[in-house]
Design an enzyme around this catalytic site. Structure first.
Site, short mmCIF file in Angstrom:
data_model
loop_
_atom_site.label_atom_id
_atom_site.label_comp_id
_atom_site.label_asym_id
_atom_site.label_seq_id
_atom_site.Cartn_x
_atom_site.Cartn_y
_atom_site.Cartn_z
N LYS A 100 0.86 -1.18 0.00
CA LYS A 100 0.00 0.00 0.00
C LYS A 100 0.89 1.23 0.00
CE LYS A 100 -3.79 2.10 2.66
NZ LYS A 100 -4.67 1.93 3.85
N SER A 175 -9.42 1.82 2.41
CA SER A 175 -8.55 2.70 1.65
C SER A 175 -7.46 1.96 0.88
CB SER A 175 -7.88 3.72 2.59
OG SER A 175 -7.08 3.07 3.57
N SER A 199 -9.91 -0.78 6.38
CA SER A 199 -9.25 -0.51 5.11
C SER A 199 -8.52 -1.68 4.49
CB SER A 199 -8.29 0.67 5.25
OG SER A 199 -9.01 1.87 5.42
#
Length: 457
Positions: A100, A175, A199
């Protein structure tokens, strides 16, 4: 030649302005006196500039890589492609791992989904990066995520909305949006995300893959934005070290197909679960404002390594271009500041206290059951918002799916989303929750369920 100090002594006018901001009444003479008192301490800041700051070693060579063009990035899931090969052997040998884009990878750009951080290149590796490489994994780049991670959908990503791989035009969840997509389409074997409201689990659910949020304290948060060193008690060993095989857990929560595996299954009710999102909001709104915005991603009073270059870049970016922040970030920061100014942290503190009661409520049920099961998300993937939609709709699409996931970020329990079906071309996820530090049982239950072949991407 004398060195020019980087920290200057405040002017009389600045001292007066600061005092006024705190509601104090002081004279010009008072300001002169305080200014003189400050000078002695400012000498310490001059000395800090003279001292060499320790830098963490970067153990493995890597290519800087490149930003993939649209033909290589049809879902907008990639932020940056690069390659860092780990050691020759280990449990992750041959595995392609994507990070990420809020995780520091030295020499490779990091944006955290935000225009205000674009152009920043870390000079350190996050601890999780070093551990992956030490275990033999190959890091293949950075996955796009939503703007500063303030979005459970995938619309606010500054490099473009991340699309669902099963249903174009629909959200992939966030996210950690790109992380979910790249695993789902087979471009990565596994991906790292971050889960402060869901997330990891939300994009994994809507992308039809597995996503595990570990027990708080079992994984390192060193050098991830907005994480630093984790002050919570750590139990990094043992959480995954037992119960690797064998039958499914003896008892589980709501009625599912675990009965086919020999488990005892009951339906239960946990009324306080409905208050979980309210408790989480009380913590997240003021907490995020204080740490992620006023604290420039790091805050204070945390042990561990502070990435000073990242603090500088992020602080300059968002403070010089606040209008460029996403609508979700602006909403949270304004509400957080309002609550702080008018209620002085009372509700943040109360929510933190209530999170302990919520944890105890789940613990009481988990004393009788091995795992709980519930829907990961209360809805199927929603359509990505149109460019000309209202602010209200834009924010709703970003935050309307948190109800089941966020309570377990307030309590710290391990929680994993498991693919369990599909409707209208959209994957459906079942969330398994276990006792704290008993991640092994959660993973074992997911593996047992997988043998039923209920869902395949």
């Amino acid at each position: 030649m004398a060195k020019f100090p980087t920290v200057r002594t405040p002017t009389i006018e600045e001292v007066l302005d600061i005092a006024e901001g705190y509601g104090m009444t002081i004279t010009v003479e008072d300001a002169e006196s305080y200014r003189g008192l400050m000078e002695g301490t400012i000498a310490s800041y001059h000395r800090l500039d003279d001292l060499d700051e320790p830098k963490l070693p970067v153990k493995y060579p890597r290519s800087t890589g490149y930003r993939p063009p649209p033909e290589e990035n049809p879902y907008n899931a990639w932020y940056w492609k690069s390659e860092v090969k780990g050691r020759g052997g280990g449990p992750l040998k041959g595995k392609r791992v994507v990070l990420k884009d809020n995780i520091c990878l030295a020499g490779v750009p990091m944006m955290n989904g935000a225009t205000v951080l674009e152009g920043y290149v870390p000079d350190i590796d996050a601890t999780v990066v070093t551990r992956i490489l030490d275990a033999g994994g190959t890091i293949i780049g950075k996955a796009a995520n939503t703007y500063l991670c303030f979005d459970g959908g995938s619309a606010t990503t500054a490099t473009g909305m991340v699309e669902n791989p099963h249903k174009k035009g629909y959200t992939s969840g966030g996210s950690s949006a790109g992380s979910g997509v790249l695993v789902a389409i087979g471009e990565a074997d596994m991906a790292l995300g971050g889960d402060q409201g869901g997330s990891i689990r939300m994009p994994a659910c809507w992308c039809g893959i597995y996503g595990h949020k570990p027990t708080h304290g079992t994984g390192s948060l060193h050098r991830d934005l907005p994480h630093r060193a984790d002050p919570r008690p750590h139990r990094p060993d043992g959480a995954l070290g037992e119960r690797r095989g064998g039958p499914a857990p003896a008892r589980s929560g709501p009625r599912q197909r675990f009965t086919e595996l020999g488990a005892t299954v009951d339906e239960i009710s946990i009324p306080m679960h409905l208050d979980g999102p309210h408790i989480w909001n009380g913590i997240a709104v003021e907490g995020a404002t204080a740490m992620m915005l006023k604290g420039n991603g790091f805050g204070t009073n945390w042990e561990g390594y502070y990435a000073t270059s990242l603090i500088d870049a992020y602080a300059r970016g968002w403070r010089s271009r606040p209008d460029d922040l996403s609508e979700t970030v602006k909403t949270v920061m304004m509400l957080g500041e309002y609550m702080h100014r008018n209620y002085h942290g009372r509700y943040y503190a109360k929510a933190q206290n209530l999170s302990r009661r919520l944890r105890e409520t789940y613990d009481a049920v988990l004393a009788e059951y091995d795992v709980l099961a519930m829907p990961t998300l209360p809805m199927l993937a929603t359509e990505l918002p149109a460019p000309d939609c209202s602010r209200e709709h834009y924010v709703d699409v970003a935050l309307n799916m948190l109800a089941n996931t966020c309570p377990f970020d307030a309590t710290g329990h391990p929680a994993m989303t498991v693919p369990c079906g599909k409707a209208d071309d959209s994957p459906i996820g079942m969330m398994l929750i276990g006792k704290r530090y008993d991640d092994a049982t959660v993973i074992q239950a997911a593996a047992a369920f997988e043998t039923l072949g209920v869902f395949r991407t």
